[in-house]
Design a protein around this motif. Structure first.
Motif, PDB file in Angstrom:
ATOM      1  N   ASN A 360     -13.229 -11.734   7.505  1.00  5.18           N
ATOM      2  CA  ASN A 360     -12.219 -10.693   7.409  1.00  5.18           C
ATOM      3  C   ASN A 360     -11.749 -10.660   5.954  1.00  5.18           C
ATOM      4  O   ASN A 360     -11.342 -11.676   5.411  1.00  5.18           O
ATOM      5  N   PHE A 361     -11.811  -9.481   5.354  1.00  4.68           N
ATOM      6  CA  PHE A 361     -11.405  -9.353   3.953  1.00  4.68           C
ATOM      7  C   PHE A 361     -10.003  -8.779   3.845  1.00  4.68           C
ATOM      8  O   PHE A 361      -9.501  -8.575   2.750  1.00  4.68           O
ATOM      9  N   GLU A 362      -9.416  -8.483   5.000  1.00  2.58           N
ATOM     10  CA  GLU A 362      -8.107  -7.820   5.030  1.00  2.58           C
ATOM     11  C   GLU A 362      -8.162  -6.607   4.089  1.00  2.58           C
ATOM     12  O   GLU A 362      -9.071  -5.803   4.244  1.00  2.58           O
ATOM     13  N   THR A 363      -7.237  -6.524   3.126  1.00  2.00           N
ATOM     14  CA  THR A 363      -7.245  -5.336   2.258  1.00  2.00           C
ATOM     15  C   THR A 363      -7.880  -5.605   0.894  1.00  2.00           C
ATOM     16  O   THR A 363      -7.817  -4.773   0.000  1.00  2.00           O
ATOM     17  N   PHE A 364      -8.484  -6.795   0.763  1.00  2.00           N
ATOM     18  CA  PHE A 364      -9.009  -7.170  -0.552  1.00  2.00           C
ATOM     19  C   PHE A 364     -10.090  -6.192  -1.037  1.00  2.00           C
ATOM     20  O   PHE A 364     -10.137  -5.839  -2.207  1.00  2.00           O
ATOM     21  N   GLN A 365     -10.944  -5.780  -0.095  1.00  2.13           N
ATOM     22  CA  GLN A 365     -11.987  -4.802  -0.446  1.00  2.13           C
ATOM     23  C   GLN A 365     -11.447  -3.376  -0.391  1.00  2.13           C
ATOM     24  O   GLN A 365     -11.767  -2.551  -1.235  1.00  2.13           O
ATOM     25  N   SER A 366     -10.661  -3.103   0.635  1.00  2.00           N
ATOM     26  CA  SER A 366     -10.256  -1.710   0.850  1.00  2.00           C
ATOM     27  C   SER A 366      -9.355  -1.200  -0.274  1.00  2.00           C
ATOM     28  O   SER A 366      -9.301  -0.011  -0.532  1.00  2.00           O
ATOM     29  N   TYR A 367      -8.664  -2.114  -0.947  1.00  2.00           N
ATOM     30  CA  TYR A 367      -7.815  -1.687  -2.057  1.00  2.00           C
ATOM     31  C   TYR A 367      -8.666  -1.089  -3.165  1.00  2.00           C
ATOM     32  O   TYR A 367      -8.401  -0.006  -3.671  1.00  2.00           O
ATOM     33  N   ARG A 368      -9.718  -1.797  -3.517  1.00  2.00           N
ATOM     34  CA  ARG A 368     -10.576  -1.275  -4.573  1.00  2.00           C
ATOM     35  C   ARG A 368     -11.374  -0.058  -4.089  1.00  2.00           C
ATOM     36  O   ARG A 368     -11.643   0.854  -4.830  1.00  2.00           O
ATOM     37  N   LEU A 369     -11.749  -0.097  -2.821  1.00  2.00           N
ATOM     38  CA  LEU A 369     -12.502   1.022  -2.249  1.00  2.00           C
ATOM     39  C   LEU A 369     -11.622   2.238  -2.001  1.00  2.00           C
ATOM     40  O   LEU A 369     -12.127   3.328  -1.799  1.00  2.00           O
ATOM     41  N   GLN A 370     -10.321   2.028  -1.990  1.00  2.00           N
ATOM     42  CA  GLN A 370      -9.396   3.082  -1.569  1.00  2.00           C
ATOM     43  C   GLN A 370      -9.794   3.582  -0.183  1.00  2.00           C
ATOM     44  O   GLN A 370      -9.932   4.785   0.048  1.00  2.00           O
ATOM     45  N   ARG A 372      -8.644   3.927   3.411  1.00  2.00           N
ATOM     46  CA  ARG A 372      -7.332   3.907   4.050  1.00  2.00           C
ATOM     47  C   ARG A 372      -7.339   4.636   5.388  1.00  2.00           C
ATOM     48  O   ARG A 372      -8.313   5.302   5.727  1.00  2.00           O
ATOM     49  N   TYR A 373      -6.261   4.497   6.110  1.00  2.00           N
ATOM     50  CA  TYR A 373      -6.124   5.267   7.341  1.00  2.00           C
ATOM     51  C   TYR A 373      -4.744   5.910   7.359  1.00  2.00           C
ATOM     52  O   TYR A 373      -3.821   5.450   6.692  1.00  2.00           O
ATOM     53  N   ARG A 374      -4.643   6.997   8.107  1.00  2.00           N
ATOM     54  CA  ARG A 374      -3.380   7.711   8.225  1.00  2.00           C
ATOM     55  C   ARG A 374      -2.812   7.454   9.612  1.00  2.00           C
ATOM     56  O   ARG A 374      -3.491   7.690  10.615  1.00  2.00           O
ATOM     57  N   ASP A 375      -1.591   6.940   9.688  1.00  2.00           N
ATOM     58  CA  ASP A 375      -1.020   6.621  10.994  1.00  2.00           C
ATOM     59  C   ASP A 375      -0.409   7.866  11.646  1.00  2.00           C
ATOM     60  O   ASP A 375      -0.446   8.955  11.079  1.00  2.00           O
ATOM     61  N   ASP A 377       2.481   8.856  11.998  1.00  2.00           N
ATOM     62  CA  ASP A 377       3.538   9.509  11.230  1.00  2.00           C
ATOM     63  C   ASP A 377       3.032  10.157   9.948  1.00  2.00           C
ATOM     64  O   ASP A 377       3.826  10.643   9.143  1.00  2.00           O
ATOM     65  N   GLY A 378       1.731  10.099   9.762  1.00  2.00           N
ATOM     66  CA  GLY A 378       1.167  10.700   8.558  1.00  2.00           C
ATOM     67  C   GLY A 378       1.193   9.772   7.356  1.00  2.00           C
ATOM     68  O   GLY A 378       0.803  10.151   6.262  1.00  2.00           O
ATOM     69  N   LYS A 379       1.669   8.556   7.560  1.00  2.00           N
ATOM     70  CA  LYS A 379       1.721   7.590   6.446  1.00  2.00           C
ATOM     71  C   LYS A 379       0.334   6.993   6.214  1.00  2.00           C
ATOM     72  O   LYS A 379      -0.434   6.790   7.151  1.00  2.00           O
ATOM     73  N   ILE A 380       0.081   6.656   4.958  1.00  2.00           N
ATOM     74  CA  ILE A 380      -1.236   6.154   4.592  1.00  2.00           C
ATOM     75  C   ILE A 380      -1.166   4.653   4.304  1.00  2.00           C
ATOM     76  O   ILE A 380      -0.255   4.201   3.602  1.00  2.00           O
ATOM     77  N   HIS A 381      -2.111   3.918   4.866  1.00  2.00           N
ATOM     78  CA  HIS A 381      -2.161   2.470   4.658  1.00  2.00           C
ATOM     79  C   HIS A 381      -3.591   2.037   4.380  1.00  2.00           C
ATOM     80  O   HIS A 381      -4.532   2.703   4.805  1.00  2.00           O
ATOM     81  N   LEU A 382      -3.732   0.883   3.710  1.00  2.00           N
ATOM     82  CA  LEU A 382      -5.063   0.328   3.514  1.00  2.00           C
ATOM     83  C   LEU A 382      -5.579  -0.211   4.844  1.00  2.00           C
ATOM     84  O   LEU A 382      -4.822  -0.815   5.614  1.00  2.00           O
TER      85      LEU A 382
END
Length: 426
Positions: A360-370, A372-375, A377-382
RNA sequence: GGAGAGGUGCCGGAGUGGUCGAUCGGGCUUGACUCGAAAUCAAGUGUACUCUUACGGGUACCGUGGGUUCGAAUCCCACCCUCUCCGCCA
């Protein structure tokens, strides 16, 4: 790459994590350097933005004055703006330098291990998460290692590989070649059954893609490069497959995303030493079927265990003795937050061989990859990214050949029969 | 490899120097109408960084990087990519 925000808000956790990776107090000081550089970056950004806003306002005024025919006033403002431009340029230069410095510092910080990751310095400190309870297959004392079996049954040939390419590029042939194909097919089918979408990606990737999963800028030396075209041979399917979702915002309802892909893997691999790298134990080109998942942060650890169980099932069907290790902080990969390694027992070599690594890389990869998902409420998270080998072929083949050797030939596990078309190699 | 066309928001597609983060249409979300749906009407609908306790601001981004200008999606240069035609080829 870790987010600065996280270092600022949750420094204690990061510090503890780095200790688990055996970072010294002195090394950990880099976190303060990072925060300092980030403060500087923000201060500069504010200055630049304010000046730009001022200039923008003045420029609009000039436009109005020109329209009204007030040339002299306009000229006066023009020179004012021109003066400011120079100081903006200087500030921007500094700001750029600070940003680069900050980034280079961040690149040196590994992922923060999950709290369940044990402390430890090396492979010896890894925790046996699940041991092989049954007895090991008993082999006759004259049991052959897989490289000798390969010669005996004409399954693959290293000398021919040297002739064509170089050391570490085996040529598979006959039943050896078909066994490769059968394993690939078997793994893919099992993964698809478990809900993974099959992807057949390009085997060469561009610089952006190599950067996305962190092969660049640091691990350049581990990849084969086509310099002329700016392309890299993939070291694992993880690279192209995870990058499918680079710069993408996934709707929450589409999570999890699950992919599986077969690709050859190309690794330049610096060190080579002794018997441990003989035969198929370490090669420059090998085949691997990978599984990749993009998960909601709340359930990524559940997903990790699902992946572990899935790989377990594969090992079971192959009837190979294996164990699962929970890697300690010191042995974990740079980008991982938590990793399980699968090792298969090689009867003839009398040792464990690593065949899968599930992380599991958590957000370590997704941060650089950008990525993300939209919840709702329309908020965006890694998003969290995970991957694992399911499975890498060479050592599976080694173990399969060695453990299943009989006087009559090499027995093929039942699960593979429909893919190989033969039950014995003789 | 040669010739041409083009790259703008989720999609289509305007915009050729000033108030354009960007007309309009579609899509999507919410609301109204409806027993419900469709249709219709109304409103909303980018990302990053940043300031602010908050309300709410600021800056950047129109393929990428430079340049011209007080001011660039718009002009200039270089590069990348896509499409069409020709050539070559599995």
């Amino acid at each position: 790459m870790l987010q600065v925000k996280r270092i600022r808000e949750d420094k204690k956790t990061i510090v503890n994590g780095l200790r688990k990776r055996n970072w010294t107090a002195r090394q950990i000081k880099i976190l303060d350097d990072i925060l300092k550089a980030d403060d500087e970056r923000r201060a500069l950004q504010k200055q630049v933005d304010d000046l730009l806003a001022e200039n923008k306002r003045l420029s609009a005024q000039i436009g109005q004055l020109m329209a009204q025919g007030k040339r002299d006033e306009a000229e006066q403002l023009k020179s004012q703006v021109a003066t400011q431009k120079e100081s903006i340029r200087q500030l921007e230069e500094r700001s750029e330098a600070v940003k680069q410095h900050l980034e280079s510092l961040l690149y040196t910080v590994p992922n923060c291990p999950h709290r369940s990751v044990p402390k430890g310095k090396s492979t010896e400190d890894n925790k046996v998460f699940r041991d092989w309870a049954k007895p090991f297959p008993t082999l006759p004392p004259d049991a052959l290692a897989h490289w000798d079996l390969a010669k005996k049954y004409n399954l693959f040939d290293f000398e021919l590989g040297v002739k064509l390419t170089g050391a570490g590029f085996p040529v598979y042939r006959g039943k050896g070649a078909k066994l490769q194909r059968a394993l690939i097919q078997f793994f893919l089918e099992e993964n698809i059954k478990a809900g993974y979408e099959e992807i057949l990606p390009p085997h060469l990737v561009n610089e952006d893609t190599a950067r996305g999963t962190g092969q660049l800028p640091d691990k350049e030396g581990q990849m084969y490069v086509c310099e002329r075209d700016g392309l890299y041979l993939i070291p694992t399917a993880e690279v192209p497959v995870t990058n499918l979702l680079r710069d993408v915002i996934v709707p929450e309802k589409d999570l999890p995303v699950a992919y599986t892909a077969y690709t050859p893997c190309f690794r330049r691999e610096a060190g080579a030493w002794g018997a441990h790298v003989r035969g198929l134990n370490r090669v420059h080109q090998f085949d691997k079927v990978e599984i990749v998942r993009i998960e909601h942060p709340d359930r990524s650890y559940k997903a990790l265990m699902e992946m572990v169980r899935h790989v377990q099932r594969l090992m079971g069907k192959l009837e190979l003795p294996y164990r699962i290790l929970l890697l300690c902080g010191g042995d974990m990969g740079f980008t991982s937050a938590k990793t399980f390694d699968f090792e298969v027992w090689s009867g003839a070599q009398q040792r464990w061989l690593e065949v899968s690594s599930v992380s599991n890389f958590e957000t370590f990869q997704s941060y650089r990859l950008q990525l993300r998902y939209r919840d709702a409420d329309g908020k965006i998270h890694l998003a969290h990214t995970l991957n694992g080998s399911a499975l890498a072929l060479p050592r599976i083949v080694a173990a399969l050949l060695e453990n299943n050797q009989t006087p009559e030939g090499i027995r093929i596990p039942k699960a593979l029969h429909k893919y190989t078309g033969f039950k014995m190699i003789s």
